[in-house]
Design a protein around this motif. Structure first.
Motif, short mmCIF file in Angstrom:
data_model
loop_
_atom_site.label_atom_id
_atom_site.label_comp_id
_atom_site.label_asym_id
_atom_site.label_seq_id
_atom_site.Cartn_x
_atom_site.Cartn_y
_atom_site.Cartn_z
N PHE A 295 54.32 118.10 61.93
CA PHE A 295 54.25 117.87 63.38
C PHE A 295 52.93 118.46 63.86
N ILE A 296 52.00 117.60 64.25
CA ILE A 296 50.64 118.03 64.58
C ILE A 296 50.46 118.02 66.09
N THR A 297 50.12 119.19 66.63
CA THR A 297 49.87 119.34 68.07
C THR A 297 48.55 120.09 68.25
N PRO A 298 47.98 120.10 69.46
CA PRO A 298 46.72 120.82 69.68
C PRO A 298 46.79 122.26 69.17
N GLY A 299 45.72 122.66 68.49
CA GLY A 299 45.67 123.95 67.83
C GLY A 299 45.75 123.82 66.33
N TYR A 300 46.21 122.67 65.85
CA TYR A 300 46.28 122.43 64.41
C TYR A 300 44.86 122.35 63.84
N ARG A 301 44.65 122.92 62.66
CA ARG A 301 43.35 122.86 61.98
C ARG A 301 43.39 121.74 60.94
N PHE A 302 42.66 120.67 61.19
CA PHE A 302 42.63 119.54 60.27
C PHE A 302 41.84 119.91 59.03
N LEU A 322 49.39 114.18 68.51
CA LEU A 322 48.53 114.21 67.32
C LEU A 322 47.10 113.83 67.67
N VAL A 323 46.90 112.72 68.39
CA VAL A 323 45.53 112.32 68.70
C VAL A 323 44.87 113.33 69.64
N SER A 324 45.66 114.00 70.47
CA SER A 324 45.12 115.03 71.35
C SER A 324 44.67 116.24 70.54
N ALA A 325 45.39 116.52 69.47
CA ALA A 325 44.97 117.60 68.57
C ALA A 325 43.67 117.23 67.85
N PHE A 326 43.51 115.95 67.55
CA PHE A 326 42.38 115.48 66.76
C PHE A 326 41.09 115.44 67.58
N ALA A 327 41.17 114.88 68.79
CA ALA A 327 39.96 114.69 69.59
C ALA A 327 39.92 115.54 70.85
N GLY A 328 41.00 116.25 71.16
CA GLY A 328 41.06 117.07 72.36
C GLY A 328 41.91 116.43 73.44
N LEU A 329 42.77 117.21 74.07
CA LEU A 329 43.70 116.67 75.07
C LEU A 329 42.95 116.08 76.27
N ASP A 330 41.99 116.78 76.81
CA ASP A 330 41.25 116.26 77.96
C ASP A 330 40.50 114.99 77.58
N SER A 348 52.34 98.84 69.34
CA SER A 348 52.27 98.28 67.99
C SER A 348 51.43 97.02 67.87
N TYR A 349 51.54 96.11 68.82
CA TYR A 349 50.78 94.87 68.78
C TYR A 349 49.51 94.95 69.63
N GLY A 350 49.15 96.15 70.03
CA GLY A 350 48.04 96.31 70.95
C GLY A 350 46.71 96.53 70.27
N ASP A 351 45.76 97.05 71.04
CA ASP A 351 44.41 97.27 70.59
C ASP A 351 44.30 98.60 69.84
N ALA A 352 43.10 98.88 69.36
CA ALA A 352 42.87 100.05 68.50
C ALA A 352 41.93 101.05 69.18
N SER A 353 41.91 102.25 68.62
CA SER A 353 40.91 103.24 68.99
C SER A 353 40.35 103.83 67.69
N LEU A 354 39.12 104.26 67.75
CA LEU A 354 38.49 104.92 66.61
C LEU A 354 38.06 106.30 67.08
N LEU A 355 38.72 107.32 66.56
CA LEU A 355 38.53 108.70 67.04
C LEU A 355 37.76 109.51 66.03
N PHE A 356 36.71 110.17 66.51
CA PHE A 356 35.96 111.10 65.68
C PHE A 356 36.46 112.51 65.97
N ARG A 357 36.66 113.28 64.93
CA ARG A 357 37.30 114.58 65.09
C ARG A 357 36.43 115.53 65.91
N ARG A 358 37.12 116.24 66.80
CA ARG A 358 36.42 117.23 67.62
C ARG A 358 35.92 118.37 66.75
#
Length: 358
Positions: A295-302, A322-330, A348-358
């Motif tokens: 369970f990944i939440t902000p503060g997790y070290r990737f 999870l994505v907020s932990a990866f790129a930042g909640l704000d 599920s049938y929607g568009d995509a995002s490409l996130l670079f790690r904070r």
């Protein structure tokens, strides 16, 4: 953290009920923390990555895991819906039952119809309720095992579209293709790894030309991925376990890529969660086979993943956490606000995002 920190308003009109065609024509929001947002399409992916980067994709295959049955108890019967979510043995599955209050331990559930022909026994399938947990979770032991059980489920089951789609339209034959990745191989998921739905053979060819390698892992996505977070604080939420596997060959290839300075690009939160479950403290990836309930939440070290390609997720969901932990909640709140304002399609049938790690 407080769960309400991960809430946002999403219009019903933002929820995609069908995918775009072709698959790689979907929009993709590129999110670089502290650098801003960029509107692209999935077909741009090769140009957004660098030669030497490595994609990691989840090759699980969705099975028709929604079953409708009849609970048989003495002289009474009741109709129940069963959603399989995790295999626990050759003849055993964990499932969510609805309505669960109609089931007791020892009850028998009959799926399909009885047949006088012994050649057609698989048109009927029985299961016994061996365990009853919280939130509608039950343990079932079936009358068939192994490949015979798989065949019966395939014959009697229904493709389990997510509730935010299934509640608005019926499943049809088009979904049988749309709700599988083009590289799906290992049967066992009850939900698709949806970031992978955007890939086409042509996109893979262009990634190859760009010098971007790919490797496959397996995580059998469970129906728990659709469950809302009901706790007020993330500490009160329990993740359902899912089975995953990272082969020794894949682990070695990813470690060699990382050692030469390449970036690991997870296609989907399922690939990311599995890689992070397999990662050692030093960031190297070990072979892995077993359950994960990470369970990944902000503060997790990737430790393992540098870039994440993923769809847009539900408010207050574990995946938005999870994505907020990866790129930042704000950063993610800003990205989602932009996506909603500019008409990106969600889920599920929607568009995509490409996130670079904070």
């Amino acid at each position: 953290m407080r769960v309400d920190l991960f809430d946002f308003d999403l219009p019903e009109t933002s929820i995609a009920l069908r995918p775009v065609e072709p698959r790689d024509g979907a929009r993709m929001l590129v999110v670089r923390p502290e650098e801003g947002l960029e509107d692209c399409i999935v077909r741009d992916l090769p140009d957004l990555l660098q030669p030497g980067d490595v994609l990691v994709l989840n090759d699980t295959k969705v099975i028709p895991s929604r079953l409708y049955g009849l609970r048989v108890r003495d002289e009474t019967a009741a109709r129940v819906e069963i959603m399989l979510h995790k295999r626990e043995g050759a003849d055993r599955w964990r499932a969510f039952a609805r309505p669960a209050k109609k089931l007791n331990v020892g009850d028998r559930i009959r799926f399909g119809e009885a047949s006088e022909s012994t050649a057609c026994e698989l048109v009927r399938l029985d299961a016994e309720v061996e365990e009853k947990g919280k939130g509608g979770d039950v343990g079932l032991r079936f009358s068939f095992a192994g490949a015979f059980l798989d065949e019966a489920i395939a014959r009697l089951g229904e493709l389990p579209l997510p509730p935010y789609i299934a509640g608005k339209r019926p499943t049809d034959d088009k979904d049988l293709n749309d709700y599988q990745t083009v590289y799906a191989r290992d049967e066992g998921a009850v939900a698709a790894p949806t970031a992978g739905l955007h890939f086409t053979d042509d996109l893979f060819h262009r990634l190859d030309e760009r010098g971007i390698a790919r490797h496959f892992v397996t995580l059998h996505v469970g129906a728990g991925t659709f469950l809302p977070v009901k706790a007020d604080d993330t500490a009160g939420h329990r993740m359902h376990a899912e089975w995953g596997s990272v082969s020794e060959e894949t682990a070695q290839a990813l470690n060699e890529a990382r050692a030469r300075g390449a970036r690991i690009v997870a296609v989907g939160t399922t690939s990311l969660r599995l890689l992070e479950s397999a990662a050692r403290e030093d960031g190297t990836i070990a072979p892995f086979s077993g359950d994960t309930s990470i369970f990944i939440t902000p503060g997790y070290r990737f430790r393992a993943v540098d870039v994440l390609m993923t769809n847009f997720h539900l408010p207050r969901s574990t995946l938005f956490m999870l994505v907020s932990a990866f790129a930042g909640l704000d950063c993610m709140k800003e990205a989602y606000a932009h996506a909603i304002e500019t008409g990106y399609r969600f889920y599920s049938y929607g568009d995509a995002s490409l996130l670079f790690r904070r």
